[in-house]
Design a protein around this motif. Structure first.
Motif, short mmCIF file in Angstrom:
data_model
loop_
_atom_site.label_atom_id
_atom_site.label_comp_id
_atom_site.label_asym_id
_atom_site.label_seq_id
_atom_site.Cartn_x
_atom_site.Cartn_y
_atom_site.Cartn_z
N VAL A 30 -1.24 -25.91 22.90
CA VAL A 30 -1.47 -27.18 23.60
C VAL A 30 -0.51 -28.27 23.13
O VAL A 30 -0.14 -29.16 23.91
CB VAL A 30 -2.94 -27.63 23.51
CG1 VAL A 30 -3.27 -28.17 22.13
CG2 VAL A 30 -3.25 -28.66 24.59
N ASP A 31 -0.07 -28.21 21.89
CA ASP A 31 0.89 -29.20 21.39
C ASP A 31 2.21 -29.11 22.16
O ASP A 31 2.85 -30.14 22.42
CB ASP A 31 1.14 -29.04 19.89
CG ASP A 31 -0.05 -29.48 19.05
OD1 ASP A 31 -0.90 -30.25 19.57
OD2 ASP A 31 -0.14 -29.06 17.90
N ASP A 34 1.56 -30.78 25.50
CA ASP A 34 1.49 -32.23 25.28
C ASP A 34 2.90 -32.80 25.08
O ASP A 34 3.27 -33.81 25.70
CB ASP A 34 0.61 -32.54 24.07
CG ASP A 34 0.39 -34.02 23.86
OD1 ASP A 34 0.25 -34.77 24.85
OD2 ASP A 34 0.36 -34.44 22.68
N HIS A 35 3.69 -32.16 24.25
CA HIS A 35 5.06 -32.62 23.99
C HIS A 35 5.88 -32.63 25.29
O HIS A 35 6.65 -33.56 25.53
CB HIS A 35 5.73 -31.73 22.94
CG HIS A 35 7.14 -32.12 22.66
ND1 HIS A 35 7.50 -33.24 21.96
CD2 HIS A 35 8.31 -31.53 23.05
CE1 HIS A 35 8.82 -33.32 21.90
NE2 HIS A 35 9.33 -32.30 22.55
N VAL A 66 -5.59 -33.15 27.00
CA VAL A 66 -4.20 -33.61 27.13
C VAL A 66 -3.96 -34.14 28.54
O VAL A 66 -3.33 -35.18 28.72
CB VAL A 66 -3.21 -32.48 26.78
CG1 VAL A 66 -1.80 -32.81 27.25
CG2 VAL A 66 -3.22 -32.22 25.29
N GLU A 69 -5.51 -37.55 28.77
CA GLU A 69 -4.76 -38.53 27.98
C GLU A 69 -3.39 -38.85 28.57
O GLU A 69 -2.95 -39.99 28.52
CB GLU A 69 -4.58 -38.03 26.55
CG GLU A 69 -5.85 -38.00 25.74
CD GLU A 69 -6.40 -39.39 25.49
OE1 GLU A 69 -5.64 -40.28 25.08
OE2 GLU A 69 -7.61 -39.58 25.73
N ARG A 70 -2.72 -37.86 29.11
CA ARG A 70 -1.34 -38.03 29.57
C ARG A 70 -1.20 -38.02 31.08
O ARG A 70 -0.10 -38.12 31.60
CB ARG A 70 -0.46 -36.91 29.02
CG ARG A 70 -0.54 -36.71 27.54
CD ARG A 70 0.37 -37.65 26.82
NE ARG A 70 0.36 -37.31 25.40
CZ ARG A 70 0.40 -38.22 24.45
NH1 ARG A 70 0.47 -39.50 24.75
NH2 ARG A 70 0.37 -37.86 23.19
#
Length: 106
Positions: A30-31, A34-35, A66, A69-70
């Motif tokens: 997931v990082d 997100d990135h 994510v 949030e994004r």
């Protein structure tokens, strides 16, 4: 071991940026997802963004977080299998979500 996830970006002639994910999105990767969302926003601020999850058959709560949030001003294209999860999570109430063409049983 991280779950397989491939991410790519493209620019449509109309100026829309498309972030495409292929695989599964879960806590192990997931990082990266997100990135990629942050990077697209930084390199193309103000441009329309479509997140194409038509080739993603599984995402967990971390991925939904994510997206919440994004996901400001994001148009999401989701695999039909994801539609019930996205509706239950409330994501369909806070962003534009459409099912990708196809059969939900595949």
């Amino acid at each position: 071991m991280p779950t397989l996830l491939t991410l790519g970006t493209a620019h449509r002639p109309d100026g829309t940026v498309v972030l495409t994910a292929v695989g599964e999105i879960d806590l192990s990767n997931v990082d990266d997802f997100d990135h990629a969302l942050v990077e697209v926003r930084e390199t193309a601020p103000g441009e329309a963004l479509t997140v194409d999850l038509s080739a993603v058959e599984y995402l967990d709560s971390a991925a939904i977080h994510v997206l919440v949030e994004r996901g400001q001003d994001v148009h999401l294209i989701a695999h039909p299998l994801l539609m019930p999860t996205l509706a239950l999570s409330g994501l369909t109430e806070v962003m534009s979500v459409e099912a990708a063409p196809g059969d939900a049983s595949t």
